[in-house]
Design a protein around this motif. Structure first.
Motif, mmCIF file in Angstrom:
data_model
loop_
_atom_site.group_PDB
_atom_site.id
_atom_site.type_symbol
_atom_site.label_atom_id
_atom_site.label_comp_id
_atom_site.label_asym_id
_atom_site.label_seq_id
_atom_site.Cartn_x
_atom_site.Cartn_y
_atom_site.Cartn_z
ATOM 1 N N THR A 9 -48.271 -33.697 -3.662
ATOM 2 C CA THR A 9 -46.889 -33.885 -4.114
ATOM 3 C C THR A 9 -46.046 -34.526 -3.019
ATOM 4 N N ASP A 12 -46.889 -38.187 -2.433
ATOM 5 C CA ASP A 12 -46.319 -39.044 -3.480
ATOM 6 C C ASP A 12 -44.834 -39.308 -3.227
ATOM 7 N N ILE A 13 -44.116 -38.245 -2.852
ATOM 8 C CA ILE A 13 -42.676 -38.388 -2.576
ATOM 9 C C ILE A 13 -42.449 -39.269 -1.355
ATOM 10 N N ARG A 16 -42.759 -42.870 -2.169
ATOM 11 C CA ARG A 16 -41.567 -43.383 -2.875
ATOM 12 C C ARG A 16 -40.379 -43.545 -1.924
ATOM 13 N N ILE A 32 -35.823 -35.553 4.529
ATOM 14 C CA ILE A 32 -35.971 -34.836 3.266
ATOM 15 C C ILE A 32 -35.641 -33.360 3.474
ATOM 16 N N SER A 203 -33.492 -35.056 -6.901
ATOM 17 C CA SER A 203 -34.782 -35.402 -7.503
ATOM 18 C C SER A 203 -34.714 -36.582 -8.468
ATOM 19 N N GLU A 207 -33.986 -42.378 -5.006
ATOM 20 C CA GLU A 207 -34.305 -43.764 -4.648
ATOM 21 C C GLU A 207 -33.057 -44.652 -4.713
ATOM 22 N N LEU A 219 -34.250 -32.646 -2.277
ATOM 23 C CA LEU A 219 -35.204 -32.685 -3.386
ATOM 24 C C LEU A 219 -35.698 -31.295 -3.735
ATOM 25 N N ILE A 222 -38.762 -31.963 -8.080
ATOM 26 C CA ILE A 222 -39.960 -32.800 -7.969
ATOM 27 C C ILE A 222 -40.899 -32.340 -6.852
ATOM 28 N N LEU A 223 -40.399 -31.497 -5.956
ATOM 29 C CA LEU A 223 -41.271 -30.941 -4.923
ATOM 30 C C LEU A 223 -41.935 -29.652 -5.392
#
Length: 225
Positions: A9, A12-13, A16, A32, A203, A207, A219, A222-223
């Motif tokens: 996870t 992936d973050i 991005r 983050i 989340s 971006e 975040l 999504i985490l």
């Protein structure tokens, strides 16, 4: 959730975030903050072992429970929720690395008084209501610079480190973008006053926030999904 999944996870973050960061400025560093209100201590510890070090909590009692449960780990704790005046002393005692939600001059002065009594200081961000939404806390954009300067002058136990805002609550990305751009423009104006962090992006919109210049994102879902 197993630690292995947290590694995937987080990877992936980070991918991005890196893509968004490079589209703005290769020298931009984005921090983050894992908004861990939905996570129990074991999940936070698993996220720590996956590589995350900074965690943010919305409620003082939850933060207190997790800080003490995880005292064996070198975690960086941020307070990212709305602060009630009757919880100020508790927050001070938890010694957060950063408080994101300083929403008014009055709140700043109240925290400063308590810090003075305890002979402590606190790093804070001024919250800006850049979307002009009644349900959100924060100073209005046109008052932000003046309030920031007033806090700097009158609250000697508060260390202002920048600004924070929450993106406009709408599906229309152009409106969200405008709210982020408003905050970032204020942040740029305050850099000569020592502003270091522009905390914006969650989340669903981090971006876009990074594209608008954010260097700190919060975040949660999504985490810890």
């Amino acid at each position: 959730m197993e630690t292995k999944n947290f590694v995937n996870t987080l990877d992936d973050i980070l991918t991005r975030v890196e893509k968004a960061r490079l589209s703005v400025d290769q020298h931009l560093i984005v921090k983050i903050v894992a908004a861990s209100k939905s996570a129990d201590p074991s999940m936070i510890e698993a996220m720590y072992h996956a590589g995350q070090r900074c965690f943010g909590e919305n409620k003082i009692q939850d933060m207190s429970d997790k800080v003490h449960a995880l005292a064996h780990l070198p975690l960086e704790w941020h307070f990212i929720g709305r602060l009630q005046t009757n919880k100020i002393n508790q927050l001070i005692d938890l010694e957060p690395s950063l408080m994101h939600s300083l929403s008014s001059l009055e709140l700043a002065q109240e925290i400063d008084k308590r810090l003075h009594v305890k002979n402590k200081t606190m790093n804070v961000l001024l919250q800006i209501n850049s979307a002009y939404e009644e349900q959100k806390a924060g100073v209005l954009p046109e008052q932000a610079i003046e309030v920031y300067e007033q806090i700097s002058l009158t609250c000697k136990h508060l260390q202002l480190k920048g600004v924070m805002s929450i993106g406009a609550h709408t599906e229309e990305s152009s409106i969200v973008q405008k709210s982020f751009e408003t905050t970032h423009k204020i942040f740029e104006s305050l850099q000569n006053h020592g502003a270091k962090y522009c905390s914006m992006g969650m989340s669903g919109d981090f971006e876009l926030a990074i594209a608008c210049g954010s260097n700190m994102i919060r975040l949660g879902s999504i985490l810890f999904k």
